[in-house]
Design an enzyme around this catalytic site. Structure first.
Site, short mmCIF file in Angstrom:
data_model
loop_
_atom_site.label_atom_id
_atom_site.label_comp_id
_atom_site.label_asym_id
_atom_site.label_seq_id
_atom_site.Cartn_x
_atom_site.Cartn_y
_atom_site.Cartn_z
N GLU A 1 0.72 -1.17 -0.06
CA GLU A 1 0.08 -0.14 0.01
C GLU A 1 0.79 1.30 0.00
O GLU A 1 1.88 1.29 0.47
CB GLU A 1 -0.92 0.25 1.06
CG GLU A 1 -2.19 -1.01 1.18
CD GLU A 1 -2.99 -0.88 2.31
OE1 GLU A 1 -4.34 -1.29 1.75
OE2 GLU A 1 -2.77 -0.39 3.30
N CYS B 1 -1.37 6.66 9.85
CA CYS B 1 -0.30 6.10 10.39
C CYS B 1 -0.64 4.88 11.20
O CYS B 1 -1.53 4.94 11.76
CB CYS B 1 0.27 7.03 11.29
SG CYS B 1 1.79 6.55 12.26
#
Length: 365
Positions: free
Chosen positions: A111, A356
């Site tokens: 990703e 994150c």
């Protein structure tokens, strides 16, 4: 004799067997590519044309190389592959963040994320398929590491996200962070080669100071970065300045404790002339007290640095909770009162699992 041996070597790549894969042409240096053309009876300057197509122009097939003859393109097709990274999935967040599922030539997926902001356009890219570290707050840490990414796979992520920035926002890419899947310093050679291509004139020519490598803390490799006097930025995923707590949150600390890390960071700063960024996710009831902030100050005070305090982004595999806004501000105040530069970093792309710690592609192969 040398040319004959080279010709035999490159011809040995040709096979009718489907079991033997063609060599990726982007794994060759410019000199090796030149040797191939000379050994094949082609003009040496063809290698420069092809090299430009592969890197500066990011060709994804030999057919795109329109200034080459059909015979030359066939020669390349018969001997090599390009193995381009492709986009297999794309999700757009309500805040404009775009998450990509990148498909590699062998079917694995990683990703990457495009993070738009008023003053910058940032690409977050991966360095490994999965991760061998087991950081408790990170979704990738619950995946097995399948393999390291090749330099050209790191490069391709930047190219594809750069194209998306120009398509969706009519804005050039300004920053790159290696904060996606994997631990970059456990793929040291390939990551540095990938960065070199991104920053070189023959590649994307993006300034090194616009690139940040984030690590969980592999001390000997941080020291090596200093020895090599790298030009890109370094960030340390810290999250606790107490060995007992950090061992629990990030097991890598058991073999790379805070004293060893501090030593390596001081060496890095001295040799490169750069400061570092400490990333600190504040978890409710875990590392969010005034004492935790004082320990963070004690660790950071002699290191040229700034600190990014980060909101926790929930994942299914962990039961951490985000601390309150009041505690977050109090934590920050302890540090700023002592003269430390602190930023509170708000989450982007949380609704599409692009924030994150949330990157963990659902389909690995």
């Amino acid at each position: 004799m040398i040319l004959l041996n080279l010709m035999l070597y490159f011809c040995s790549m040709q096979t009718t067997s489907t079991e033997i894969k063609k060599k990726c042409i982007r794994s060759l240096s410019a000199e090796e590519l030149k040797d191939f053309f000379v050994a094949s009876g082609e003009k040496a300057f063809r290698s420069r044309q092809v090299y430009e197509w592969l890197w500066k122009r990011s060709a994804r097939s030999f057919e795109q190389m329109t200034n080459l003859s059909k015979e030359t393109r066939t020669l390349l097709e018969n001997n090599f592959s390009i193995n381009p990274v492709t986009i297999s999935q794309k999700q757009v967040s309500t805040d404009g963040t775009i998450k990509f599922g990148f498909k590699l030539h062998d079917g694995y997926l990683v990703e990457g994320v495009l993070i738009p902001a008023d003053d910058r356009m940032t690409a977050c890219i991966s360095s490994q398929v999965g991760c061998s570290l087991t950081c408790k707050f990170c979704a990738t840490g619950y995946m097995d590491r399948k393999r390291n990414l090749e330099p050209y796979e790191i490069y391709d992520q930047v190219v594809l996200i750069k194209e998306a920035a120009e398509e969706h926002y009519q804005t050039p890419l300004t920053n790159i962070v290696l904060m996606g899947m994997g631990e970059p310093l456990l793929n040291y050679t390939n990551v540095l080669k990938g960065i070199d291509k991104v920053t070189s004139e023959e590649g994307l020519h993006i300034a090194s100071k616009r690139i940040t490598l984030s690590t969980a803390g592999i001390a000997k490799m941080i020291t090596k970065l200093g020895d090599e006097k790298v030009k890109f930025r370094l960030a340390l995923s810290l999250h606790a300045a107490n060995d007992v707590k950090r061992n629990t949150i990030m097991p890598i600390n058991e073999t790379n404790n805070l004293n060893v890390l501090k030593e390596s960071l001081l060496h890095f700063c001295k040799e490169t002339g750069s400061s570092v960024t400490f990333e600190y996710i504040v978890f409710d009831g875990v590392n969010d007290t005034a004492q935790d902030a004082k320990e963070l100050y004690a660790f950071a005070k002699n290191i040229p640095c700034k600190i990014n305090i980060i909101e926790y982004n929930p994942i299914q595999e962990a039961d951490f909770m985000n601390t309150s806004v009041d505690k977050l501000e109090q934590f920050k105040k302890v540090l700023t009162d002592k003269g430390i530069i602190v930023n509170i970093r708000r989450s982007r792309g949380k609704d599409i699992d692009a924030a994150c710690g949330q990157l963990a592609i659902k389909e690995v192969k």
